[in-house]
Design an enzyme around this catalytic site. Structure first.
Site, PDB file in Angstrom:
ATOM      1  N   HIS A 139       1.414 -10.830  -3.143  1.00  0.00           N
ATOM      2  CA  HIS A 139       1.155  -9.487  -3.653  1.00  0.00           C
ATOM      3  C   HIS A 139       0.647  -8.548  -2.558  1.00  0.00           C
ATOM      4  CE1 HIS A 139       0.264  -6.432  -6.628  1.00  0.00           C
ATOM      5  NE2 HIS A 139       0.633  -7.223  -7.594  1.00  0.00           N
ATOM      6  N   ALA A 140       0.119  -9.100  -1.473  1.00  0.00           N
ATOM      7  CA  ALA A 140      -0.293  -8.258  -0.347  1.00  0.00           C
ATOM      8  C   ALA A 140       0.911  -7.684   0.385  1.00  0.00           C
ATOM      9  CB  ALA A 140      -1.165  -9.064   0.627  1.00  0.00           C
TER      10      ALA A 140
END
Length: 451
Positions: A139-140
């Protein structure tokens, strides 16, 4: 090296073995009619020749000054594609259940931070001749909505187009970079709220109180609102969109209301089966767009969050759907009457408690802000193909959190709605039973509405 944004850094800092912070997707394909028995092998052999990696598929967390982590990105110039792209086969007889069990194991594993933070798995051996692709990205690197859009760009509406496109070679469009998922909305809105005047937050909260609508921590405690472990279960199934349209027309509600009603009936049946249905109705957090029609293509984060009464205390499905529709309609009305800054502040107020879930004792000692996140994401309206293979199912697999042990995400796909469910393997037993409960719930809505 490239500095990380505070949001990306937070996703990496918050990640533990119990809380993997990657988003995933399971795509199911029907090979073209003239495909031979070696179609998937040939597909794999062609995929590994694509070695022109875009920056997002080359970066991983850097360590600077001998030990400081999660503040910068390093970029690999020599990506080991044999590691990131894997070919697997299901054991005989190759049931869909076997595919979901494999996907469950893959979805629960952490990504290696010493390598670019993504994996793709080409899976064959289904007894009906189809094959699957499971992908996961941290998700980063990218949020869930942008990941869905990126994968869709590898596809085409032309079944005769045999050009192979893979996501790691495609530059991200500016509009894709502006996408938003629930978790990125949580962090972006919460950080934005810090800079808002206290009077703005107070006015936004007062707007709900005045109308006696749902605020965080009004939900009952359920088996989903607990600390979670690291293993996952996933479940996935498609339903014809036509069935939802018939219920919508007969009941005078929206498609999203029907989706929420279907989920509410399934959750009621599942919790009853576990002897865990609370007397008070469950509350769902539902992301909604705050854009007007004229702002549809302006980019930026304009996603709000609504808390919806799921009416799970009501036995009659028509009554339950009416409660859901009224709850969504009332909440949307409040949002539409607020100035944009107050609407965003109110959304931050709704979801800020998720950021406290990791505080020791918080999940155990407090009522949950809401019971479950249910997202409905627009997808392609026409059938799509990948090197001649038709996209049969496109199932988004999101992130479970402490206090939110189950997640339901829905994506439209041509004439279907594709449901992807993710749950903590320990806290949510027999997740696959939710699929039969979802079907039973939709049937009950059809009967109750006369669709």
């Amino acid at each position: 090296m490239e500095l990380m944004s505070p949001t990306d850094s937070m996703f990496l800092i918050a990640e533990t073995r119990e809380h993997p912070f990657h988003v995933g997707g399971l795509a199911l394909y029907e090979p073209p009619q003239d495909a031979g028995p070696t179609f998937v092998r040939e597909l794999y052999e062609e995929m590994i020749t694509h070695t022109d990696f875009q920056p997002v598929f080359r970066k991983h967390p850097a360590t600077i000054l001998g030990g400081i982590a999660n503040v910068g990105w390093a970029f690999d110039n020599d990506v080991d594609l044999d590691y990131h792209l894997r070919r697997s086969a299901l054991p005989s007889p190759g049931r869909v259940r076997d595919l979901l069990e494999l996907t469950s194991r893959l979805h629960g594993g952490l990504l290696d931070r010493h390598r670019p933070l993504w994996e793709a798995h080409l899976i064959e051996g289904l007894q009906d001749g189809r094959f699957a692709v499971y992908t996961k990205l941290h998700h980063a690197l990218i949020d869930g909505v942008s990941a869905i859009k990126l994968i869709q760009r590898t596809l085409t509406e032309d079944p005769n187009d045999t050009e192979l496109r893979v996501p790691w070679t495609l530059p991200r469009r500016r509009r894709d970079r502006q996408g938003s998922s629930v978790l990125r909305t949580v962090t972006d809105l919460a950080s934005s709220a810090v800079g808002l005047a206290p009077s703005t937050l107070k006015l936004a909260r007062a707007a709900l109180l005045e109308q006696q609508l749902t605020l965080p921590f009004g939900a009952p405690k359920t088996m989903f609102n607990v600390k979670i472990g690291g293993a996952r279960r996933v479940a996935a199934q498609s339903w014809p969109l036509e069935r939802f349209h018939r219920v919508k027309a007969a009941a005078g509600v929206t498609i999203n209301d029907v989706v929420l009603g279907m989920c509410a009936g399934a959750l009621r049946a599942y919790l009853s089966e576990q002897d865990a249905l609370p007397d008070r109705p469950l509350v769902a957090m539902v992301p909604v767009s705050l854009r007007s029609e004229s702002e549809a293509d302006t980019g930026g984060n304009m996603v709000g969050t609504i808390l919806c009464n799921l009416g799970t205390d009501r036995e009659d499905p028509a009554d339950r759907l009416a409660v859901i529709s009224q709850s969504m309609r009332d909440n949307k009305k409040i949002f539409s009457e607020l100035p944009r800054v107050q609407a965003l502040a109110l959304s931050a107020l709704m979801i800020a408690p998720l950021g406290l879930a990791g505080v020791p004792g918080f999940t155990r000692a407090t009522a949950p802000p809401f019971n479950i996140v249910i997202s409905n994401v627009p997808g392609p309206r026409k059938p799509l193909y990948w090197r001649g293979a038709r996209l049969d199912g496109n199932y988004p697999l999101s992130i479970a959190l402490d206090g939110q042990a189950m997640n339901i995400t829905v994506v439209s796909n041509a004439g279907n709605l594709d449901f992807g469910l993710v749950g903590c393997r320990r806290s949510v037993p027999h997740l696959q039973r939710m699929l039969s409960h979802l079907e039973s719930s939709l049937k009950a809505l059809e009967v109750a509405s006369g669709a």
